[in-house]
Enzyme design. Structure first.
Site, mmCIF file in Angstrom:
data_model
loop_
_atom_site.group_PDB
_atom_site.id
_atom_site.type_symbol
_atom_site.label_atom_id
_atom_site.label_comp_id
_atom_site.label_asym_id
_atom_site.label_seq_id
_atom_site.Cartn_x
_atom_site.Cartn_y
_atom_site.Cartn_z
ATOM 1 N N GLY A 47 0.967 -1.359 -0.128
ATOM 2 C CA GLY A 47 0.104 0.090 -0.217
ATOM 3 C C GLY A 47 0.570 1.425 0.037
ATOM 4 O O GLY A 47 0.579 2.304 -0.564
ATOM 5 N N ASP A 48 1.864 1.186 0.897
ATOM 6 C CA ASP A 48 2.836 2.225 0.956
ATOM 7 C C ASP A 48 3.540 2.545 -0.511
ATOM 8 O O ASP A 48 3.613 3.586 -0.781
ATOM 9 C CB ASP A 48 3.861 2.165 1.982
ATOM 10 C CG ASP A 48 3.359 1.865 3.283
ATOM 11 O OD1 ASP A 48 2.284 2.380 3.716
ATOM 12 O OD2 ASP A 48 4.112 1.009 4.020
#
Length: 310
Positions: A252-253
């Site tokens: 997600g990052d």
């Protein structure tokens, strides 16, 4: 210059322990020790993509000094606010034999009102050079849930795009600050909506409602289902190929980093979504967290199909 914000960093130490059992001693190899935090993962991927991000956050004690040194070794620059209390340590015990991961996360350090004000002053000093700001992760318990909202408003006053990646009450209130983009997954969007979202249509409906509240872009990450990018004038769906997943932590990052990189380089919306997905997938195929390989990204970009949804 892209600015990343990690308000609750930690030293992350992971140990691989086969057949992990409670109330039993285990001999392990040296643990893998990293400077942890979602915003720091974003920064790593941005640097691998060719950007030179500037990191902000709170650091204290010997742990804080270690994190700062580690980031310098990695070539990441920052203007961290020094605090009196010790930056926390988090432990993870990974049992591959039983497919389990047990985590021990220390309570975050308390920050004084003076230290908080010092951070906000440093934050606003970055407005002179910042082209985009990314705030990632949960809020420390000592900060009011509206802190991201306030940060977003300050950036918006300077016409600087603010990307927010968080969940729960900080996300709910953060939306009121009209960030440029938020990136909830299905669970986080369900929590925001206060009801079960069973279909893609249900999720898009909630995302449109968020856009009508003043958020310009909602990036819905759907894991192996790809992603959906919603804004007032267009809805795009990214269909992704199957990949061998090695370590999904930090994907997600990496998506946020890919999106921020694309926005900062003025790519069209479809290519922004394509790059975000490619970076998330490339991270999931690596052992390291917050790590992507350019050749793999180039290959994945060719395999991601973007379609428009009416």
């Amino acid at each position: 210059m892209i600015v990343t914000v990690t308000l609750n960093p930690a030293i992350d130490i992971s140990y691989r322990v086969n057949n992990f059992k409670i109330n039993k001693g285990h001999r392990v190899e040296n643990g893998n020790k990293t400077a942890g935090g979602k915003g720091l993962n974003v920064s790593r991927v941005l640097k691998q993509l060719g950007e030179h991000p500037h990191c902000l956050g709170f650091l204290g004690g010997s742990n804080g000094k270690w994190i700062k040194r580690q980031l310098e070794i990695e070539g990441l620059e920052g203007s961290f606010t020094q605090i009196k209390e010790e930056t926390r340590t988090c432990l993870a015990f990974i049992d591959e034999e039983n497919s389990t991961q047990t985590e021990l996360m220390e309570k975050c350090p308390t920050v004084s009102e003076e230290e908080k004000e010092e951070f906000l002053e440093t934050y606003q000093q970055q407005f002179k050079k910042a082209t985009l700001i990314i705030a990632s992760g949960s809020l420390p318990s000592w900060l009011d849930s509206s802190f991201y909202k306030d940060m977003s408003k300050l950036a918006k006053e300077q016409n600087i795009p603010f990307i927010l990646d968080t969940s729960g009450e900080p996300l709910k209130l953060g939306i009121e600050g009209n960030p440029f983009l938020i990136k909830p997954n299905q669970e986080e969007l369900t929590q925001f909506a206060g009801k079960e979202l069973k279909t893609m249509e249900d999720m898009v409906e909630v995302a449109i409602r968020i856009c009508n509240q003043g958020v310009q872009n909602v990036l819905l990450s759907l894991g192996e289902g790809g992603a959906i990018l919603v804004r007032k004038d267009v809805i795009l769906k990214a269909n992704i190929p199957s990949i061998p997943v090695v370590n999904p932590v930090g994907s997600g990052d990496s998506m946020i980093a890919g999106m921020a990189y694309s926005i900062n380089n003025n790519l069209v919306l479809e290519e922004c979504l394509r790059m975000a997905c490619a970076c998330g997938m490339a991270n999931a195929m690596e052992e390291k967290t917050g790590f992507v390989q350019s050749q793999m990204i180039k290959q994945l970009l060719k395999e991601i199909n973007i379609t428009s949804i009416d």
